[in-house]
Motif scaffolding. Sequence first.
Motif, mmCIF file in Angstrom:
data_model
loop_
_atom_site.group_PDB
_atom_site.id
_atom_site.type_symbol
_atom_site.label_atom_id
_atom_site.label_comp_id
_atom_site.label_asym_id
_atom_site.label_seq_id
_atom_site.Cartn_x
_atom_site.Cartn_y
_atom_site.Cartn_z
ATOM 1 N N CYS A 6 0.888 -1.156 0.107
ATOM 2 C CA CYS A 6 -0.269 0.052 0.145
ATOM 3 C C CYS A 6 1.489 1.185 0.171
ATOM 4 O O CYS A 6 1.953 1.304 0.664
ATOM 5 C CB CYS A 6 -1.163 0.169 1.073
ATOM 6 S SG CYS A 6 -1.383 1.529 1.444
ATOM 7 N N GLU A 7 0.711 2.520 -1.000
ATOM 8 C CA GLU A 7 2.134 3.675 -1.298
ATOM 9 C C GLU A 7 0.491 4.633 -0.624
ATOM 10 O O GLU A 7 -0.316 4.868 -1.105
ATOM 11 C CB GLU A 7 1.742 3.688 -2.339
ATOM 12 C CG GLU A 7 3.083 5.285 -2.125
ATOM 13 C CD GLU A 7 3.608 4.688 -3.475
ATOM 14 O OE1 GLU A 7 4.751 5.822 -3.466
ATOM 15 O OE2 GLU A 7 3.539 4.526 -4.421
ATOM 16 N N ILE A 8 0.703 5.195 0.287
ATOM 17 C CA ILE A 8 0.304 6.442 0.881
ATOM 18 C C ILE A 8 1.422 8.252 0.802
ATOM 19 O O ILE A 8 2.097 7.904 1.175
ATOM 20 C CB ILE A 8 0.169 6.583 1.754
ATOM 21 C CG1 ILE A 8 -0.499 5.292 2.803
ATOM 22 C CG2 ILE A 8 -0.792 7.790 2.742
ATOM 23 C CD1 ILE A 8 -1.402 5.123 3.577
ATOM 24 N N LYS A 60 10.782 8.748 1.831
ATOM 25 C CA LYS A 60 9.997 7.603 1.996
ATOM 26 C C LYS A 60 10.438 7.225 2.948
ATOM 27 O O LYS A 60 11.410 7.002 3.229
ATOM 28 C CB LYS A 60 10.339 6.411 0.740
ATOM 29 C CG LYS A 60 9.469 6.990 -0.753
ATOM 30 C CD LYS A 60 10.430 5.579 -0.959
ATOM 31 C CE LYS A 60 9.287 6.463 -2.859
ATOM 32 N NZ LYS A 60 9.442 5.240 -3.462
ATOM 33 N N ARG A 61 8.711 6.561 3.981
ATOM 34 C CA ARG A 61 9.183 5.645 5.554
ATOM 35 C C ARG A 61 8.245 5.181 4.742
ATOM 36 O O ARG A 61 6.976 4.156 4.518
ATOM 37 C CB ARG A 61 8.446 6.830 5.845
ATOM 38 C CG ARG A 61 8.666 8.022 6.097
ATOM 39 C CD ARG A 61 9.077 8.325 7.611
ATOM 40 N NE ARG A 61 8.802 9.600 8.259
ATOM 41 C CZ ARG A 61 9.233 11.161 7.909
ATOM 42 N NH1 ARG A 61 8.198 11.242 6.714
ATOM 43 N NH2 ARG A 61 10.144 12.525 7.852
ATOM 44 N N ILE A 62 8.874 3.309 5.075
ATOM 45 C CA ILE A 62 8.422 1.792 4.855
ATOM 46 C C ILE A 62 7.849 1.309 5.902
ATOM 47 O O ILE A 62 9.402 1.223 6.996
ATOM 48 C CB ILE A 62 9.538 1.089 3.642
ATOM 49 C CG1 ILE A 62 9.778 1.904 2.408
ATOM 50 C CG2 ILE A 62 8.440 -0.609 3.974
ATOM 51 C CD1 ILE A 62 10.556 0.776 1.326
ATOM 52 N N THR A 77 3.494 -4.628 2.792
ATOM 53 C CA THR A 77 4.284 -2.905 3.515
ATOM 54 C C THR A 77 3.190 -1.994 2.894
ATOM 55 O O THR A 77 2.657 -1.823 2.386
ATOM 56 C CB THR A 77 5.421 -3.083 2.540
ATOM 57 O OG1 THR A 77 5.171 -2.861 0.828
ATOM 58 C CG2 THR A 77 6.393 -3.615 2.408
ATOM 59 N N VAL A 78 3.707 -1.004 3.809
ATOM 60 C CA VAL A 78 3.023 0.374 3.851
ATOM 61 C C VAL A 78 3.513 1.300 4.021
ATOM 62 O O VAL A 78 4.873 1.437 4.678
ATOM 63 C CB VAL A 78 2.196 0.855 4.612
ATOM 64 C CG1 VAL A 78 1.652 2.159 4.800
ATOM 65 C CG2 VAL A 78 0.535 -0.213 5.251
ATOM 66 N N THR A 79 3.923 2.089 2.021
ATOM 67 C CA THR A 79 5.289 3.050 2.267
ATOM 68 C C THR A 79 4.358 4.551 1.615
ATOM 69 O O THR A 79 3.229 4.564 1.348
ATOM 70 C CB THR A 79 5.819 2.436 0.126
ATOM 71 O OG1 THR A 79 6.408 1.445 0.507
ATOM 72 C CG2 THR A 79 7.000 3.850 0.261
#
Length: 350
Positions: A6-8, A60-62, A77-79
């Motif tokens: 998931c990318e935010i 970016k924070r993962i 993962t959430v990026t």
Amino acid sequence: MGEHDCEIIIPANPQFITVDILGDYDYFRVNKVSENTWVTSGDNRIKIQISKNLEQTPKKRILEFTVYKGKSWNKGTVTVTQRPLSPEEPDEPDVMPDKYRFKLAYVGFTPIMNDNIHVPAPFDNISFQLLDYLDRFIPMGFPEFVEPYDSIVWSAEGMPNTVRIYERKTGDSSSEEHFTAQWSSHFFTPGSMKSYLKGYYDGKVIYSDSIRIDRYERDFLCFDWTKGSICIANPRNMGVYCLLDKSREYSVMDTREINGTRYSEIHARNNKSLPDGEYLSISREVLVKLMRENIGEGVSAKNKIQSFNCVPEGFEGELFWENKTTRILLLHELPSDTSLEEYYLLIEAK
């Protein structure tokens, strides 16, 4: 089974992000978090706090997590990509979004003597509520506004203790939450006092609200000798505690009358369950402290005890106080075959 991403994408300003993990699984575990990212998890939800991006490039924070179902597992993962500040997107002040704001509200009070009086006095029970930003009271469950906080703490100026109205504790595979939507407390003195609710995250206050509560002394403390009620039979012994001062508690008897004199008693409660002998001197101290806070220093009762009409036999008077309407005596009951040694305050109307 596979890896799910998931990318935010968010602005450069600080953000609170909530990610719900959907599906049929037993539990999940957060495995890895990027530096300067604060995360809490539990109840199928991950809450992420992102600080401001002070760099000139996207950041970016993962966050990596694993869900478990029986012996099977699944990674995710959430990026979070945070844009840099730019002239088109100027820096904004750190303002809490409305949905995460809360309000501390005064609800009302219950007179300890059940008198029909419209303003609170010392010893009356004062009630508070925690509302959302639209003044809505949510008595059940966990309202949305608690999400950014790991605790919301009630305090007041000049008071030694605090109370956690909301608290969230998170472990490796579980979390625990406690929330109190309404609470009440007695207070021991009259006057105006500012009361606070502070929302904390990672040890820092990120939002707060406050109100001012006024307490008005009657003839003395909560006693109204003229308009107040009188107990004819079966007097109550009522507990008086303050959530913000846990060093002491009191018990108060209903107002009674003997030969035209109205009177009551205030005793110290052994709230720490100490042995009677050890608590005796403490009870005297907390009774004298109450009087010192409300009237001042006492004087010897040697030549004052004869002015009282309701002193029982077998008691010695030690200290004396008075104001325009009330006289107070610190009584010392000596031990006997039928009673333990005790101190208490006898309060009489003049």
